[in-house]
Design a protein around this motif. Structure first.
Motif, mmCIF file in Angstrom:
data_model
loop_
_atom_site.group_PDB
_atom_site.id
_atom_site.type_symbol
_atom_site.label_atom_id
_atom_site.label_comp_id
_atom_site.label_asym_id
_atom_site.label_seq_id
_atom_site.Cartn_x
_atom_site.Cartn_y
_atom_site.Cartn_z
ATOM 1 N N UNK A 191 0.834 -1.205 0.000
ATOM 2 C CA UNK A 191 0.000 0.000 0.000
ATOM 3 C C UNK A 191 0.870 1.258 0.000
ATOM 4 N N UNK A 192 1.866 1.311 0.887
ATOM 5 C CA UNK A 192 2.732 2.491 0.948
ATOM 6 C C UNK A 192 3.513 2.684 -0.353
ATOM 7 N N UNK A 193 3.975 1.590 -0.951
ATOM 8 C CA UNK A 193 4.717 1.696 -2.211
ATOM 9 C C UNK A 193 3.852 2.329 -3.299
ATOM 10 N N UNK A 194 2.604 1.905 -3.390
ATOM 11 C CA UNK A 194 1.717 2.483 -4.400
ATOM 12 C C UNK A 194 1.361 3.927 -4.064
ATOM 13 N N UNK A 195 1.101 4.219 -2.797
ATOM 14 C CA UNK A 195 0.778 5.596 -2.408
ATOM 15 C C UNK A 195 1.935 6.542 -2.662
ATOM 16 N N UNK A 237 9.643 6.447 -8.126
ATOM 17 C CA UNK A 237 9.098 6.777 -9.438
ATOM 18 C C UNK A 237 8.416 8.136 -9.338
ATOM 19 N N UNK A 238 8.230 8.805 -10.463
ATOM 20 C CA UNK A 238 7.722 10.174 -10.435
ATOM 21 C C UNK A 238 6.445 10.404 -11.228
ATOM 22 N N UNK A 239 5.900 9.369 -11.829
ATOM 23 C CA UNK A 239 4.704 9.566 -12.642
ATOM 24 C C UNK A 239 3.787 8.346 -12.563
ATOM 25 N N UNK A 240 2.522 8.583 -12.741
ATOM 26 C CA UNK A 240 1.524 7.502 -12.783
ATOM 27 C C UNK A 240 1.299 7.037 -14.220
ATOM 28 N N UNK A 241 1.716 7.822 -15.182
ATOM 29 C CA UNK A 241 1.509 7.530 -16.603
ATOM 30 C C UNK A 241 2.859 7.351 -17.279
ATOM 31 N N UNK A 242 2.839 6.791 -18.488
ATOM 32 C CA UNK A 242 4.054 6.720 -19.284
ATOM 33 C C UNK A 242 4.635 5.329 -19.379
ATOM 34 N N UNK A 271 -1.464 3.557 -9.167
ATOM 35 C CA UNK A 271 -2.092 3.616 -7.849
ATOM 36 C C UNK A 271 -2.429 2.193 -7.412
ATOM 37 N N UNK A 272 -2.715 2.014 -6.132
ATOM 38 C CA UNK A 272 -3.097 0.686 -5.638
ATOM 39 C C UNK A 272 -4.399 0.244 -6.306
ATOM 40 N N UNK A 273 -5.304 1.170 -6.548
ATOM 41 C CA UNK A 273 -6.575 0.831 -7.181
ATOM 42 C C UNK A 273 -6.353 0.302 -8.601
ATOM 43 N N UNK A 274 -5.454 0.949 -9.349
ATOM 44 C CA UNK A 274 -5.131 0.470 -10.700
ATOM 45 C C UNK A 274 -4.476 -0.900 -10.649
ATOM 46 N N UNK A 275 -3.596 -1.107 -9.688
ATOM 47 C CA UNK A 275 -2.918 -2.399 -9.556
ATOM 48 C C UNK A 275 -3.911 -3.513 -9.209
ATOM 49 N N UNK A 276 -4.867 -3.217 -8.336
ATOM 50 C CA UNK A 276 -5.879 -4.213 -7.971
ATOM 51 C C UNK A 276 -6.697 -4.614 -9.196
ATOM 52 N N UNK A 277 -7.122 -3.632 -9.983
ATOM 53 C CA UNK A 277 -7.897 -3.929 -11.197
ATOM 54 C C UNK A 277 -7.097 -4.820 -12.136
ATOM 55 N N UNK A 278 -5.821 -4.480 -12.354
ATOM 56 C CA UNK A 278 -4.966 -5.267 -13.247
ATOM 57 C C UNK A 278 -4.827 -6.706 -12.769
ATOM 58 N N UNK A 279 -4.564 -6.894 -11.486
ATOM 59 C CA UNK A 279 -4.401 -8.253 -10.943
ATOM 60 C C UNK A 279 -5.701 -9.036 -11.070
ATOM 61 N N UNK A 280 -6.808 -8.416 -10.745
ATOM 62 C CA UNK A 280 -8.097 -9.119 -10.814
ATOM 63 C C UNK A 280 -8.491 -9.455 -12.246
ATOM 64 N N UNK A 281 -8.107 -8.610 -13.206
ATOM 65 C CA UNK A 281 -8.363 -8.930 -14.610
ATOM 66 C C UNK A 281 -7.509 -10.113 -15.062
ATOM 67 N N UNK A 282 -6.270 -10.170 -14.598
ATOM 68 C CA UNK A 282 -5.354 -11.232 -15.009
ATOM 69 C C UNK A 282 -5.611 -12.542 -14.276
ATOM 70 N N UNK A 283 -6.180 -12.457 -13.077
ATOM 71 C CA UNK A 283 -6.397 -13.648 -12.241
ATOM 72 C C UNK A 283 -7.784 -13.613 -11.605
#
Length: 129
Positions: free
Chosen positions: A71-75, A97-102, A110-122
């Motif tokens: 959580x802290x890493x994503x925040x 890291x310095x950007x959310x895009x690119x 963000x943690x929310x984006x990471x959760x969506x990605x993991x749930x889509x893949x698994x």
């Protein structure tokens, strides 16, 4: 001012701003710098590495330092990596890291984006209460 500033200046005068953020992150996931055992070294311009004795628990719930780290890493936009580093040793690597895009190797979602990605893949079936 960050209360760790005097500590940085005294013990790690070579830390740049990105490395200080990584240092704060590592302190936070270890429940304080006094629980980090190992030599802290630069890992490029934006990161730190520490080979640490595996003397603490990291899990997702009880002793939830693993969840805290994620959580802290994503925040904080810090790419965090754990590697084996010898008998009873773990290597913790943190890169700011310095950007959310690119580019994949430059951004941090963000943690929310990471959760969506993991749930889509698994995908898994929801557990019924």
């Amino acid at each position: 001012m960050n209360p760790r500033h005097d500590f940085y200046a005294k013990n790690y005068p070579w830390l740049n701003a990105d490395q200080r953020e990584c240092f704060d992150f590592l302190c936070d996931i270890h429940n304080g710098g006094n629980h980090m055992f190992g030599k802290i070294q630069a890992c490029g311009e934006h990161g730190l590495v520490i080979n640490s004795k595996a003397s603490h628990y990291m899990s997702t719930f009880d002793y939830s330092n693993l969840t805290k780290a994620v959580v802290l890493a994503h925040d904080r936009m810090i790419r965090f990596q754990i590697e084996p580093s010898g008998p009873r040793m773990l290597k913790f690597i943190a890169h700011k890291r310095h950007t959310r895009e690119g580019d994949y190797c430059e951004r941090h979602p963000t943690i929310e984006e990471a959760i969506i990605t993991v749930r889509e893949q698994h995908p898994c079936e929801e557990v019924k209460a």
